[in-house]
Design a protein around this motif. Structure first.
Motif, PDB file in Angstrom:
ATOM      1  N   GLY A  94     -28.129  21.752  12.666  1.00  0.00           N
ATOM      2  CA  GLY A  94     -26.909  22.548  12.703  1.00  0.00           C
ATOM      3  C   GLY A  94     -25.750  21.871  12.007  1.00  0.00           C
ATOM      4  N   GLN A  95     -25.596  20.571  12.242  1.00  0.00           N
ATOM      5  CA  GLN A  95     -24.511  19.823  11.592  1.00  0.00           C
ATOM      6  C   GLN A  95     -24.725  19.741  10.084  1.00  0.00           C
ATOM      7  N   ILE A  96     -25.970  19.558   9.667  1.00  0.00           N
ATOM      8  CA  ILE A  96     -26.271  19.520   8.231  1.00  0.00           C
ATOM      9  C   ILE A  96     -25.893  20.862   7.602  1.00  0.00           C
ATOM     10  N   THR A  97     -26.281  21.949   8.253  1.00  0.00           N
ATOM     11  CA  THR A  97     -25.965  23.277   7.727  1.00  0.00           C
ATOM     12  C   THR A  97     -24.461  23.477   7.635  1.00  0.00           C
ATOM     13  N   ARG A  98     -23.723  23.084   8.667  1.00  0.00           N
ATOM     14  CA  ARG A  98     -22.259  23.218   8.634  1.00  0.00           C
ATOM     15  C   ARG A  98     -21.669  22.462   7.461  1.00  0.00           C
ATOM     16  N   ARG A  99     -22.149  21.248   7.243  1.00  0.00           N
ATOM     17  CA  ARG A  99     -21.610  20.441   6.129  1.00  0.00           C
ATOM     18  C   ARG A  99     -21.942  21.047   4.779  1.00  0.00           C
ATOM     19  N   LEU A 100     -23.163  21.533   4.626  1.00  0.00           N
ATOM     20  CA  LEU A 100     -23.552  22.128   3.347  1.00  0.00           C
ATOM     21  C   LEU A 100     -22.748  23.392   3.064  1.00  0.00           C
TER      22      LEU A 100
ATOM     23  N   TYR B 109     -41.281  12.516  13.763  1.00  0.00           N
ATOM     24  CA  TYR B 109     -40.241  13.097  14.602  1.00  0.00           C
ATOM     25  C   TYR B 109     -40.806  13.837  15.809  1.00  0.00           C
ATOM     26  N   GLY B 110     -42.071  13.625  16.132  1.00  0.00           N
ATOM     27  CA  GLY B 110     -42.720  14.308  17.237  1.00  0.00           C
ATOM     28  C   GLY B 110     -42.122  13.992  18.591  1.00  0.00           C
ATOM     29  N   ASN B 111     -41.483  12.840  18.736  1.00  0.00           N
ATOM     30  CA  ASN B 111     -40.874  12.467  20.011  1.00  0.00           C
ATOM     31  C   ASN B 111     -39.400  12.849  20.101  1.00  0.00           C
ATOM     32  N   LEU B 112     -38.889  13.487  19.063  1.00  0.00           N
ATOM     33  CA  LEU B 112     -37.497  13.916  19.033  1.00  0.00           C
ATOM     34  C   LEU B 112     -37.359  15.197  19.855  1.00  0.00           C
ATOM     35  N   LEU B 113     -36.356  15.255  20.710  1.00  0.00           N
ATOM     36  CA  LEU B 113     -36.129  16.458  21.498  1.00  0.00           C
ATOM     37  C   LEU B 113     -35.732  17.616  20.593  1.00  0.00           C
ATOM     38  N   THR B 114     -36.129  18.814  20.982  1.00  0.00           N
ATOM     39  CA  THR B 114     -35.787  19.995  20.203  1.00  0.00           C
ATOM     40  C   THR B 114     -34.281  20.146  20.073  1.00  0.00           C
ATOM     41  N   SER B 115     -33.566  19.861  21.143  1.00  0.00           N
ATOM     42  CA  SER B 115     -32.107  19.981  21.098  1.00  0.00           C
ATOM     43  C   SER B 115     -31.499  18.971  20.130  1.00  0.00           C
ATOM     44  N   GLU B 116     -32.086  17.782  20.045  1.00  0.00           N
ATOM     45  CA  GLU B 116     -31.589  16.771  19.105  1.00  0.00           C
ATOM     46  C   GLU B 116     -31.833  17.214  17.672  1.00  0.00           C
ATOM     47  N   ALA B 117     -33.044  17.695  17.403  1.00  0.00           N
ATOM     48  CA  ALA B 117     -33.365  18.167  16.055  1.00  0.00           C
ATOM     49  C   ALA B 117     -32.471  19.340  15.673  1.00  0.00           C
ATOM     50  N   GLY B 118     -32.224  20.233  16.628  1.00  0.00           N
ATOM     51  CA  GLY B 118     -31.355  21.377  16.374  1.00  0.00           C
ATOM     52  C   GLY B 118     -29.921  20.974  16.105  1.00  0.00           C
TER      53      GLY B 118
ATOM     54  N   LEU C 191     -28.154  12.476   4.229  1.00  0.00           N
ATOM     55  CA  LEU C 191     -27.276  13.271   5.073  1.00  0.00           C
ATOM     56  C   LEU C 191     -27.854  13.400   6.481  1.00  0.00           C
ATOM     57  N   LYS C 192     -29.167  13.557   6.570  1.00  0.00           N
ATOM     58  CA  LYS C 192     -29.825  13.666   7.875  1.00  0.00           C
ATOM     59  C   LYS C 192     -29.598  12.405   8.699  1.00  0.00           C
ATOM     60  N   PHE C 193     -29.746  11.252   8.089  1.00  0.00           N
ATOM     61  CA  PHE C 193     -29.558   9.991   8.818  1.00  0.00           C
ATOM     62  C   PHE C 193     -28.087   9.776   9.183  1.00  0.00           C
ATOM     63  N   GLU C 194     -27.167  10.164   8.314  1.00  0.00           N
ATOM     64  CA  GLU C 194     -25.738  10.040   8.619  1.00  0.00           C
ATOM     65  C   GLU C 194     -25.355  10.912   9.804  1.00  0.00           C
ATOM     66  N   VAL C 195     -25.814  12.154   9.800  1.00  0.00           N
ATOM     67  CA  VAL C 195     -25.501  13.080  10.886  1.00  0.00           C
ATOM     68  C   VAL C 195     -26.110  12.582  12.196  1.00  0.00           C
ATOM     69  N   ALA C 196     -27.355  12.143  12.151  1.00  0.00           N
ATOM     70  CA  ALA C 196     -28.011  11.645  13.364  1.00  0.00           C
ATOM     71  C   ALA C 196     -27.244  10.455  13.935  1.00  0.00           C
ATOM     72  N   GLN C 197     -26.802   9.555  13.080  1.00  0.00           N
ATOM     73  CA  GLN C 197     -26.050   8.389  13.534  1.00  0.00           C
ATOM     74  C   GLN C 197     -24.730   8.825  14.181  1.00  0.00           C
ATOM     75  N   GLU C 198     -24.032   9.765  13.565  1.00  0.00           N
ATOM     76  CA  GLU C 198     -22.774  10.253  14.125  1.00  0.00           C
ATOM     77  C   GLU C 198     -22.976  10.918  15.478  1.00  0.00           C
ATOM     78  N   LEU C 199     -24.123  11.567  15.664  1.00  0.00           N
ATOM     79  CA  LEU C 199     -24.418  12.236  16.928  1.00  0.00           C
ATOM     80  C   LEU C 199     -25.022  11.284  17.962  1.00  0.00           C
ATOM     81  N   GLY C 200     -25.287  10.048  17.550  1.00  0.00           N
ATOM     82  CA  GLY C 200     -25.869   9.069  18.464  1.00  0.00           C
ATOM     83  C   GLY C 200     -27.351   9.276  18.698  1.00  0.00           C
ATOM     84  N   ILE C 201     -28.021   9.888  17.745  1.00  0.00           N
ATOM     85  CA  ILE C 201     -29.461  10.147  17.846  1.00  0.00           C
ATOM     86  C   ILE C 201     -30.194   9.145  16.977  1.00  0.00           C
ATOM     87  N   GLN C 202     -31.132   8.436  17.569  1.00  0.00           N
ATOM     88  CA  GLN C 202     -31.914   7.430  16.842  1.00  0.00           C
ATOM     89  C   GLN C 202     -33.122   8.096  16.197  1.00  0.00           C
ATOM     90  N   LEU C 203     -33.175   8.093  14.870  1.00  0.00           N
ATOM     91  CA  LEU C 203     -34.331   8.629  14.160  1.00  0.00           C
ATOM     92  C   LEU C 203     -35.345   7.514  13.946  1.00  0.00           C
TER      93      LEU C 203
END
Length: 73
Positions: A53-59, A40-49, A22-34
Motif C-alpha cells: 500500500g505504501q509503495i502504491t501511494r508513493r508511486l 516472504y512466506g513468514n511475512l504476515l499478510t497485513s505486513e505485506a499489505g 523502494l520495497k526495502f525502504e518502505v519496510a524499514q520505515e514501517l518497522g518490518i524486517q524483510l
C-alpha cells in the motif's frame, strides 16, 4: 481467445531494481524486517499489505508530481 498479460509483470523491466529498493525502504520505515534470503512466506499478510500500500501511494504521488510538472509548462 485474447492473450492475458500478467498483472505483476513490469512494463519497464529496468525499474525492477528501483522497485526492490523502494520495497526495502518502505519496510524499514514501517518497522518490518524483510528476510535477506528473499523468502516472504513468514511475512504476515497485513505486513505485506502495508508495504504494498505504501509503495502504491508513493508511486501514485510520483506520477502526480510528474504530471503536474508537465502541465505547468
Amino acid at each position: 481467445m485474447a492473450s492475458r498479460s500478467r498483472s505483476n509483470s513490469l512494463v519497464v523491466p529496468q525499474a525492477a531494481q528501483a522497485l526492490e529498493q523502494l520495497k526495502f525502504e518502505v519496510a524499514q520505515e514501517l518497522g518490518i524486517q524483510l528476510p535477506a534470503d528473499g523468502y516472504y512466506g513468514n511475512l504476515l499478510t497485513s505486513e505485506a499489505g502495508s508495504i504494498g500500500g505504501q509503495i502504491t501511494r508513493r508511486l501514485v504521488q510520483m506520477a502526480e508530481q510528474q504530471l503536474a510538472g508537465r502541465s505547468s509548462r
